[in-house]
Design an enzyme around this catalytic site. Sequence first.
Site, mmCIF file in Angstrom:
data_model
loop_
_atom_site.group_PDB
_atom_site.id
_atom_site.type_symbol
_atom_site.label_atom_id
_atom_site.label_comp_id
_atom_site.label_asym_id
_atom_site.label_seq_id
_atom_site.Cartn_x
_atom_site.Cartn_y
_atom_site.Cartn_z
ATOM 1 N N ASN A 167 88.175 0.067 40.477
ATOM 2 C CA ASN A 167 87.746 0.793 39.277
ATOM 3 C C ASN A 167 88.782 1.801 38.801
ATOM 4 O OD1 ASN A 167 85.382 -0.197 38.227
ATOM 5 N ND2 ASN A 167 84.059 0.938 39.637
ATOM 6 N N PHE A 425 80.417 -1.011 45.839
ATOM 7 C CA PHE A 425 81.855 -1.163 45.974
ATOM 8 C C PHE A 425 82.515 -0.891 44.632
ATOM 9 C CE2 PHE A 425 79.932 -5.177 45.002
ATOM 10 C CZ PHE A 425 80.699 -5.671 43.966
ATOM 11 N N CYS A 426 83.832 -0.679 44.644
ATOM 12 C CA CYS A 426 84.544 -0.241 43.435
ATOM 13 C C CYS A 426 85.361 -1.363 42.816
ATOM 14 C CB CYS A 426 85.440 0.945 43.775
ATOM 15 S SG CYS A 426 84.530 2.399 44.312
ATOM 16 N N ASN A 427 84.824 -2.579 42.835
ATOM 17 C CA ASN A 427 85.535 -3.720 42.247
ATOM 18 C C ASN A 427 84.522 -4.583 41.500
ATOM 19 O OD1 ASN A 427 86.922 -6.174 41.742
ATOM 20 N ND2 ASN A 427 88.248 -5.833 43.496
#
Length: 460
Positions: A167, A425-427
């Site tokens: 992100n 999660f950051c994706n």
Amino acid sequence: MGMPRTAAASNRPGGREQGSGFTQATRGLCHDDLGAPEHDALTVSVYADTTSLDELRRTEFARLDRTGHVYMDYTGGGLYGVSQLREHMQLLERGVFGNPHSISLSSSASSELLEHARAYVLEFFNASPEDYVTIFTPNASGALRLVGEAYPFHPGDRFLLTFDNHNSVNGIREFARARGAHTTYVPSVAPELRVEEELLARYLTDTPGDHHNLLAYPAQSNFSGVQHPLEWIEQAHSHGWDVLLDAAAHVPTNRLDLSLWHPDFVAISFYKMFGWPTGVGCLIARRETLAKLERPWFSGGTIVAAFVQRQYYQSAPGAAHFEDGTVNYLNLPAVEIGLRLLTRIDIETIHTRVAALGDRLLELLGTLRHSDGSAAATIYGPRSWDRRGATIAFNFLHPDGDVVDERYVDRIASRHNISLRTGCFCNPGAGEVAFTFQDFASEFVDLTAVPDDLPPRDTC
């Protein structure tokens, strides 16, 4: 580094218990943890060639066995070795160090250590100091923001990035949009979650006129472990693009040689490599491309002089222009200490052990079955060790195929003294492809429906 490597996070919608477990292959687990590999002569040989990691665990990371703790959250952060802390504390005990923005004895002592660390970062990544400079940041996200806010986007310019991105890379599109540049995503394709390379090549060549164009992608996915080709760097350069490489998930277990590959910007978080110190990352930038950046503001430490009545300022040269305020000068010497530890261990030794453990884990997850023969786990991303790294995203499954809520997985792991990463999660791009966008969106937009015995999911 001689202990387990696992962790990360995702939420997979579906079924009576919604969510997902998300974990990562290991970095230094004893092979008994993943099932004895005696049947595989090659695996046995790999363990024999990397026994130095077992001794490292007994010395540097003895606290794991002493407390009976299985640490598997390396996506969140690495573990530090005790020698790192001792050497760092001894350094602080022996010296007097002051703010480096001065020329006093204590300031000069700090500046000397700071420049040593800056130079050693380049040496570790085999980057020529003639071509590259090290800029210290709070973390990889801070490094990415430096590029995003200062890249000279203008109307007609292009920002090209892969679906598979953290992100903090996705957020750069807001800077591009504000300056009138066009953002384009190159999709990933299930089930391997690799990028459509033919489409990428078409986008790279579709750049008429003289523009500032930026390609951003991860060397290794923080979601699926896919390792994207570093050959894209020169491919992009041949068409006039600058390249931003997110290396945060890649460099803890893989060598990045900047004498072979020449990205314009590389973002790194050191705590993911060797645990200590936290709050320190860096941007490794090519000097030629760095000169094109246009910072939107100045701050203390980034200028040589500033005037109020004339509203004029003179930027500091080199890295100092991008290091806002006072750098973390007491912790930055620990970066060199950590990198020297990795040099002594040898990143290739870590890589070899990780590959053996990760391959074994993929095999076990793929053959895990319920008593009725139904699959007990599903993997998102590559099912083999071909062109992938240590991050393995998966769900545990009920016999009917519904996913097991990751919060139950985390609860049971905690009962067994296991730390792993589950949840958000950051994706998002990789998740949208792996889970289908409709289910993905419904799972994340409405976080209010929570079973009574489970905690609510946190934000990304």
